[in-house]
Design a protein around this motif. Structure first.
Motif, mmCIF file in Angstrom:
data_model
loop_
_atom_site.group_PDB
_atom_site.id
_atom_site.type_symbol
_atom_site.label_atom_id
_atom_site.label_comp_id
_atom_site.label_asym_id
_atom_site.label_seq_id
_atom_site.Cartn_x
_atom_site.Cartn_y
_atom_site.Cartn_z
ATOM 1 N N ASP A 16 0.837 -1.201 0.000
ATOM 2 C CA ASP A 16 0.000 0.000 0.000
ATOM 3 C C ASP A 16 0.873 1.252 0.000
ATOM 4 O OD1 ASP A 16 -2.377 -1.378 0.012
ATOM 5 O OD2 ASP A 16 -2.758 -1.072 2.157
ATOM 6 N N GLN A 17 0.377 2.293 -0.636
ATOM 7 C CA GLN A 17 1.113 3.553 -0.730
ATOM 8 C C GLN A 17 1.426 4.130 0.645
ATOM 9 O OE1 GLN A 17 2.177 4.336 -3.688
ATOM 10 N NE2 GLN A 17 3.243 6.188 -3.076
ATOM 11 N N ALA A 18 0.478 4.038 1.580
ATOM 12 C CA ALA A 18 0.707 4.572 2.930
ATOM 13 C C ALA A 18 1.854 3.837 3.622
ATOM 14 C CB ALA A 18 -0.566 4.472 3.763
ATOM 15 N N LEU A 19 1.928 2.523 3.431
ATOM 16 C CA LEU A 19 3.015 1.744 4.024
ATOM 17 C C LEU A 19 4.347 2.107 3.365
ATOM 18 C CD1 LEU A 19 4.094 -0.376 5.933
ATOM 19 C CD2 LEU A 19 3.316 -2.139 4.327
ATOM 20 N N LYS A 20 4.334 2.334 2.060
ATOM 21 C CA LYS A 20 5.559 2.764 1.380
ATOM 22 C C LYS A 20 6.050 4.094 1.941
ATOM 23 C CE LYS A 20 4.938 0.640 -3.170
ATOM 24 N NZ LYS A 20 4.773 0.917 -4.604
ATOM 25 N N ARG A 21 5.123 5.027 2.137
ATOM 26 C CA ARG A 21 5.512 6.337 2.691
ATOM 27 C C ARG A 21 6.114 6.166 4.087
ATOM 28 N NH1 ARG A 21 0.671 8.093 0.152
ATOM 29 N NH2 ARG A 21 -0.457 7.803 2.114
ATOM 30 N N ASP A 22 5.495 5.314 4.909
ATOM 31 C CA ASP A 22 5.987 5.082 6.265
ATOM 32 C C ASP A 22 7.360 4.413 6.236
ATOM 33 O OD1 ASP A 22 5.568 5.205 9.143
ATOM 34 O OD2 ASP A 22 5.428 3.006 9.030
ATOM 35 N N LEU A 23 7.527 3.429 5.357
ATOM 36 C CA LEU A 23 8.805 2.748 5.238
ATOM 37 C C LEU A 23 9.901 3.734 4.829
ATOM 38 C CD1 LEU A 23 9.376 -0.701 3.695
ATOM 39 C CD2 LEU A 23 10.867 1.178 3.072
ATOM 40 N N LEU A 24 9.585 4.601 3.882
ATOM 41 C CA LEU A 24 10.552 5.600 3.425
ATOM 42 C C LEU A 24 10.908 6.569 4.551
ATOM 43 C CD1 LEU A 24 12.104 6.418 0.883
ATOM 44 C CD2 LEU A 24 10.186 7.899 0.295
ATOM 45 N N LYS A 25 9.900 7.003 5.299
ATOM 46 C CA LYS A 25 10.140 7.918 6.417
ATOM 47 C C LYS A 25 11.027 7.275 7.476
ATOM 48 C CE LYS A 25 7.684 10.410 10.039
ATOM 49 N NZ LYS A 25 6.382 10.622 10.689
ATOM 50 N N ARG A 26 10.739 6.022 7.803
ATOM 51 C CA ARG A 26 11.524 5.323 8.828
ATOM 52 C C ARG A 26 12.936 4.972 8.364
ATOM 53 N NH1 ARG A 26 8.208 3.068 13.063
ATOM 54 N NH2 ARG A 26 6.038 3.642 12.703
ATOM 55 N N SER A 27 13.140 5.003 7.055
ATOM 56 C CA SER A 27 14.467 4.707 6.502
ATOM 57 C C SER A 27 15.377 5.930 6.493
ATOM 58 C CB SER A 27 14.324 4.162 5.079
ATOM 59 O OG SER A 27 13.606 2.950 5.091
ATOM 60 N N HIS A 28 14.824 7.100 6.800
ATOM 61 C CA HIS A 28 15.599 8.349 6.898
ATOM 62 C C HIS A 28 16.424 8.636 5.647
ATOM 63 C CE1 HIS A 28 14.464 8.641 11.099
ATOM 64 N NE2 HIS A 28 14.850 7.384 11.247
ATOM 65 N N GLY A 29 15.885 8.268 4.467
ATOM 66 C CA GLY A 29 16.573 8.568 3.222
ATOM 67 C C GLY A 29 17.727 7.638 2.888
ATOM 68 N N SER A 30 17.963 6.621 3.723
ATOM 69 C CA SER A 30 19.063 5.686 3.503
ATOM 70 C C SER A 30 18.620 4.567 2.557
ATOM 71 C CB SER A 30 19.517 5.085 4.839
ATOM 72 O OG SER A 30 20.345 3.961 4.624
ATOM 73 N N THR A 31 19.280 4.453 1.428
ATOM 74 C CA THR A 31 18.948 3.400 0.468
ATOM 75 C C THR A 31 19.160 2.024 1.094
ATOM 76 O OG1 THR A 31 19.562 4.846 -1.354
ATOM 77 C CG2 THR A 31 19.432 2.498 -1.831
ATOM 78 N N ARG A 32 20.210 1.875 1.861
ATOM 79 C CA ARG A 32 20.467 0.596 2.533
ATOM 80 C C ARG A 32 19.306 0.229 3.442
ATOM 81 N NH1 ARG A 32 21.909 -0.310 7.449
ATOM 82 N NH2 ARG A 32 22.646 1.794 7.804
#
Length: 86
Positions: free
Chosen positions: A48-64
């Protein structure tokens, strides 16, 4: 990646430092990056798009971290027997 002072540190080894053509800073991962990486690290999983946004936020911009989080999400979906996560 994550080594902002690498150019200065490598000056100690001129043979290595002198072979660098250009120093370009990595940009933070964005939704486009996540969408490219999802089929690799979570193949066949609908996210889901909302989960993608949350995952991206929690990743702090780190590709790894995006890759690791996608892989963990995929593993969790497999454990639950799901092909869609939200």
């Amino acid at each position: 990646i994550g080594e902002e002072l690498l150019p200065q540190k490598l000056k100690e080894w001129e043979r290595v430092h002198g072979r660098m053509l250009d120093w370009v800073a990595a940009q933070p991962a964005d939704m486009g990056d996540l969408n490219h990486l999802a089929p690799i690290y979570a193949p066949g999983l609908q996210i889901d798009q909302a989960l993608k946004r949350d995952l991206l936020k929690r990743s702090h911009g780190s590709t790894r971290r995006v890759c690791v989080n996608l892989a963990q999400l995929f593993e969790r979906a497999q454990v639950l027997g799901r092909d869609h996560m939200g």
